[in-house]
Design a protein around this motif. Structure first.
Motif, PDB file in Angstrom:
ATOM      1  N   TYR A   8      -2.390   6.663  -0.579  1.00  0.00           N
ATOM      2  CA  TYR A   8      -2.556   5.854  -1.779  1.00  0.00           C
ATOM      3  C   TYR A   8      -2.716   6.725  -3.017  1.00  0.00           C
ATOM      4  N   GLU A   9      -3.482   7.810  -2.898  1.00  0.00           N
ATOM      5  CA  GLU A   9      -3.646   8.729  -4.023  1.00  0.00           C
ATOM      6  C   GLU A   9      -2.311   9.339  -4.423  1.00  0.00           C
ATOM      7  N   ASP A  10      -1.505   9.668  -3.425  1.00  0.00           N
ATOM      8  CA  ASP A  10      -0.186  10.250  -3.704  1.00  0.00           C
ATOM      9  C   ASP A  10       0.706   9.240  -4.423  1.00  0.00           C
ATOM     10  N   LEU A  11       0.708   7.984  -3.954  1.00  0.00           N
ATOM     11  CA  LEU A  11       1.509   6.943  -4.592  1.00  0.00           C
ATOM     12  C   LEU A  11       1.063   6.730  -6.037  1.00  0.00           C
ATOM     13  N   GLU A  12      -0.248   6.734  -6.260  1.00  0.00           N
ATOM     14  CA  GLU A  12      -0.769   6.577  -7.626  1.00  0.00           C
ATOM     15  C   GLU A  12      -0.370   7.759  -8.503  1.00  0.00           C
ATOM     16  N   TRP A  13      -0.519   8.965  -7.965  1.00  0.00           N
ATOM     17  CA  TRP A  13      -0.172  10.165  -8.731  1.00  0.00           C
ATOM     18  C   TRP A  13       1.302  10.172  -9.125  1.00  0.00           C
ATOM     19  N   ARG A  14       2.139   9.654  -8.252  1.00  0.00           N
ATOM     20  CA  ARG A  14       3.585   9.609  -8.534  1.00  0.00           C
ATOM     21  C   ARG A  14       3.963   8.439  -9.443  1.00  0.00           C
ATOM     22  N   GLY A  15       3.000   7.606  -9.815  1.00  0.00           N
ATOM     23  CA  GLY A  15       3.298   6.470 -10.681  1.00  0.00           C
ATOM     24  C   GLY A  15       4.026   5.360  -9.964  1.00  0.00           C
ATOM     25  N   LEU A  16       3.717   5.169  -8.672  1.00  0.00           N
ATOM     26  CA  LEU A  16       4.460   4.215  -7.843  1.00  0.00           C
ATOM     27  C   LEU A  16       3.660   2.965  -7.493  1.00  0.00           C
ATOM     28  N   ILE A  17       2.502   2.790  -8.100  1.00  0.00           N
ATOM     29  CA  ILE A  17       1.703   1.582  -7.894  1.00  0.00           C
ATOM     30  C   ILE A  17       1.492   0.893  -9.238  1.00  0.00           C
ATOM     31  N   LYS A  18       1.896  -0.365  -9.333  1.00  0.00           N
ATOM     32  CA  LYS A  18       1.616  -1.136 -10.553  1.00  0.00           C
ATOM     33  C   LYS A  18       0.564  -2.202 -10.278  1.00  0.00           C
ATOM     34  N   ASP A  19       0.869  -3.120  -9.357  1.00  0.00           N
ATOM     35  CA  ASP A  19      -0.077  -4.177  -8.995  1.00  0.00           C
ATOM     36  C   ASP A  19      -0.386  -4.089  -7.511  1.00  0.00           C
ATOM     37  N   ILE A  20      -1.599  -4.451  -7.144  1.00  0.00           N
ATOM     38  CA  ILE A  20      -2.004  -4.463  -5.735  1.00  0.00           C
ATOM     39  C   ILE A  20      -2.790  -5.753  -5.494  1.00  0.00           C
ATOM     40  N   SER A  21      -2.487  -6.441  -4.396  1.00  0.00           N
ATOM     41  CA  SER A  21      -3.067  -7.773  -4.178  1.00  0.00           C
ATOM     42  C   SER A  21      -4.531  -7.730  -3.781  1.00  0.00           C
ATOM     43  N   SER A  22      -4.982  -6.635  -3.194  1.00  0.00           N
ATOM     44  CA  SER A  22      -6.371  -6.540  -2.736  1.00  0.00           C
ATOM     45  C   SER A  22      -6.754  -5.077  -2.586  1.00  0.00           C
ATOM     46  N   GLU A  23      -7.974  -4.743  -2.981  1.00  0.00           N
ATOM     47  CA  GLU A  23      -8.477  -3.374  -2.813  1.00  0.00           C
ATOM     48  C   GLU A  23      -8.573  -3.005  -1.331  1.00  0.00           C
ATOM     49  N   ASP A  24      -8.645  -4.014  -0.467  1.00  0.00           N
ATOM     50  CA  ASP A  24      -8.712  -3.748   0.977  1.00  0.00           C
ATOM     51  C   ASP A  24      -7.452  -3.045   1.479  1.00  0.00           C
ATOM     52  N   LEU A  25      -6.347  -3.218   0.755  1.00  0.00           N
ATOM     53  CA  LEU A  25      -5.083  -2.621   1.185  1.00  0.00           C
ATOM     54  C   LEU A  25      -5.118  -1.102   1.121  1.00  0.00           C
ATOM     55  N   ILE A  26      -5.928  -0.557   0.233  1.00  0.00           N
ATOM     56  CA  ILE A  26      -5.963   0.907   0.056  1.00  0.00           C
ATOM     57  C   ILE A  26      -6.305   1.613   1.359  1.00  0.00           C
ATOM     58  N   GLU A  27      -7.378   1.169   2.013  1.00  0.00           N
ATOM     59  CA  GLU A  27      -7.795   1.788   3.280  1.00  0.00           C
ATOM     60  C   GLU A  27      -6.743   1.580   4.365  1.00  0.00           C
ATOM     61  N   LYS A  28      -6.135   0.389   4.384  1.00  0.00           N
ATOM     62  CA  LYS A  28      -5.119   0.094   5.396  1.00  0.00           C
ATOM     63  C   LYS A  28      -3.886   0.984   5.206  1.00  0.00           C
ATOM     64  N   LEU A  29      -3.510   1.242   3.966  1.00  0.00           N
ATOM     65  CA  LEU A  29      -2.380   2.131   3.700  1.00  0.00           C
ATOM     66  C   LEU A  29      -2.691   3.547   4.167  1.00  0.00           C
ATOM     67  N   ASN A  30      -3.883   4.007   3.882  1.00  0.00           N
ATOM     68  CA  ASN A  30      -4.264   5.365   4.267  1.00  0.00           C
ATOM     69  C   ASN A  30      -4.384   5.526   5.772  1.00  0.00           C
ATOM     70  N   LYS A  31      -4.728   4.444   6.457  1.00  0.00           N
ATOM     71  CA  LYS A  31      -4.927   4.496   7.915  1.00  0.00           C
ATOM     72  C   LYS A  31      -3.616   4.509   8.686  1.00  0.00           C
ATOM     73  N   GLY A  32      -2.593   3.791   8.207  1.00  0.00           N
ATOM     74  CA  GLY A  32      -1.313   3.705   8.920  1.00  0.00           C
ATOM     75  C   GLY A  32      -1.261   2.492   9.829  1.00  0.00           C
ATOM     76  N   GLY A  33      -0.085   2.245  10.413  1.00  0.00           N
ATOM     77  CA  GLY A  33       0.055   1.194  11.408  1.00  0.00           C
ATOM     78  C   GLY A  33       0.460  -0.166  10.878  1.00  0.00           C
ATOM     79  N   ILE A  34       0.788  -0.283   9.573  1.00  0.00           N
ATOM     80  CA  ILE A  34       1.206  -1.562   8.991  1.00  0.00           C
ATOM     81  C   ILE A  34       2.710  -1.759   9.193  1.00  0.00           C
ATOM     82  N   THR A  35       3.110  -2.981   9.536  1.00  0.00           N
ATOM     83  CA  THR A  35       4.515  -3.340   9.482  1.00  0.00           C
ATOM     84  C   THR A  35       4.742  -4.051   8.149  1.00  0.00           C
TER      85      THR A  35
END
Length: 411
Positions: A8-35
């Motif tokens: 998530y930090e990398d995506l933010e640093w690259r300017g690739l995040i504008k809107d996010i539906s929930s702060e809970d998604l941050i941990e899930k992105l960092n953890k892996g395993g999402i389809t």
């Protein structure tokens, strides 16, 4: 030693995040395993550089342990999504089907992503059932408050395009039920459609799913890099050659370089900072543009096509036209004045008759001054004959008048 960034930090640093539906998604992105899924409508038979930015985000997630699915909208492509600027033309069903086939092959080759078509689950949907099962759960006030819809309401929007976000929301529900998809990503102009899917799933199942949007890739004038803006650079090598892609990237403005290296490459923070330091010390060397072109072309077309593009560029710069493969000549010079050659002609007559020079007298002056080249070779003989014998592959004659004015003659 610099601490490694999370996904998530990398995506933010690259300017690739504008809107996010929930702060809970941050941990899930960092953890892996999402389809997760991203979508595109088959309004053309190839992706373009604007799509490439979004697909690289999918690739970044894939590298971090997530599973991507691409939805090519055979159904939504027939409906058309609101642009906020006016109604789209009605799409031809056969063209949409053909485009889907080509896009599927392109995506599977370039990005190794599973591809699905929403026409497969919409083609047999009963209209009354669709309204009862889904339309009942989305409020019209909710729909008209979405940015693109609200903007297009001012100039008029059809019921078809107004319904688009509901169809895309059902796509999310279908992929959630059948493929375990819990995240949708897309361009920032799609935010209203992304969140409609979240709303439908929440109301019908009580489950929470997620979305995040990506800022649109824009050119140096702030225009969206897309087909509708008339500035598309295609990922299909038959539509935009590696040389054309190289020239496009190599000629981007300095002000765009840091943002583009972050967005369009997998280079690390340290690597990008090092490139930008060297670039800023000697901007005329275009070090950042060269690095960008290398990374993008290598990723899309491979190292060999990148090297060919560099060789063609050097040949053009040096005037050594004969080093350019004949099958590239037509594309490289597609935007210069084209001359159909139907018969052999003396150089003076040829220059005057085809308005390269204003008269035979001017033609003789340019030849005598060594200011005319044919296929990269200076012409000084007034008796030179324009014939297939001097043509590249017995077909092309590249004429240069002065230092920069090119013409393409073709037998």
């Amino acid at each position: 030693m610099e601490k490694e960034m999370t996904l998530y930090e990398d995506l933010e640093w690259r300017g690739l995040i504008k809107d996010i539906s929930s702060e809970d998604l941050i941990e899930k992105l960092n953890k892996g395993g999402i389809t997760f899924y991203l979508g595109t409508d088959p309004t053309a038979d190839s992706l373009h550089i604007g799509h490439y930015s979004t697909f690289l985000v999918a690739k970044r997630l894939q590298k971090a342990g997530h599973t991507p699915i691409l939805l090519v909208g055979g159904a939504t492509g027939l409906v058309g999504d609101p642009r906020g600027t006016g109604e789209r033309e009605k799409a031809d069903a056969k063209v949409i089907e053909n485009n889907y086939t080509k896009l599927k092959a392109q995506v599977e080759k370039l990005f190794d992503i599973k591809c699905v078509n929403n026409y497969d689950w919409f083609k047999d949907v009963n209209y009354i059932d669709f309204l009862r099962d889904y339309g009942k759960y989305i409020n019209v006030n909710y729909m008209i408050n979405k940015d693109l819809v609200r903007r297009q309401l001012e100039i008029g929007i059809s019921y078809a395009e107004f319904s688009y976000m509901l169809i895309q929301g059902v796509d999310f529900k279908h992929l959630h039920d059948n493929y375990g998809v819990t995240l949708q990503i897309g361009g920032s102009d799609q935010w209203g459609n992304l969140t409609t899917g979240i709303e439908i799933i929440r109301k019908l199942t009580g489950e929470e799913v997620y979305a995040f949007s990506i800022p649109l890739a824009t050119d140096s004038q702030g225009k969206k890099m897309g087909k509708s803006e008339g500035n598309a650079v295609w990922l299909d090598i038959e539509k935009t050659s590696a040389y054309e892609l190289y020239q496009y990237l190599f000629n981007l403005e300095d002000s765009m370089m840091e943002a583009y290296l972050k967005r369009f490459t997998f280079l690390s923070k340290n690597e990008i900072e090092e490139i930008m330091t060297k670039h800023n010390e000697a901007p005329e060397k275009r070090i950042a543009q060269e690095a960008l072109a290398h990374e993008v072309i290598r990723d899309i077309h491979g190292e060999e096509e990148y090297q060919k593009a560099v060789e063609i560029s050097r040949a053009l710069f040096s005037g050594d036209i004969k080093k350019i493969p004949s099958n590239q000549i037509g594309k490289i010079f597609s935007k210069v004045d084209h001359i159909d050659i139907t018969e052999e002609k003396n150089i003076v007559d040829f220059l005057a008759d085809n308005k390269i020079c204003s008269s035979k007298r001017e033609a003789r002056e340019f030849v005598n001054a060594g200011s005319i080249t044919l296929n990269g070779e200076k012409v000084t003989d007034l008796e030179t004959l324009i014939s297939k014998d001097i043509a590249l592959d017995n077909k092309y004659v590249v004429i240069r008048k002065g230092k920069k004015k090119y013409f393409l003659g073709e037998f």
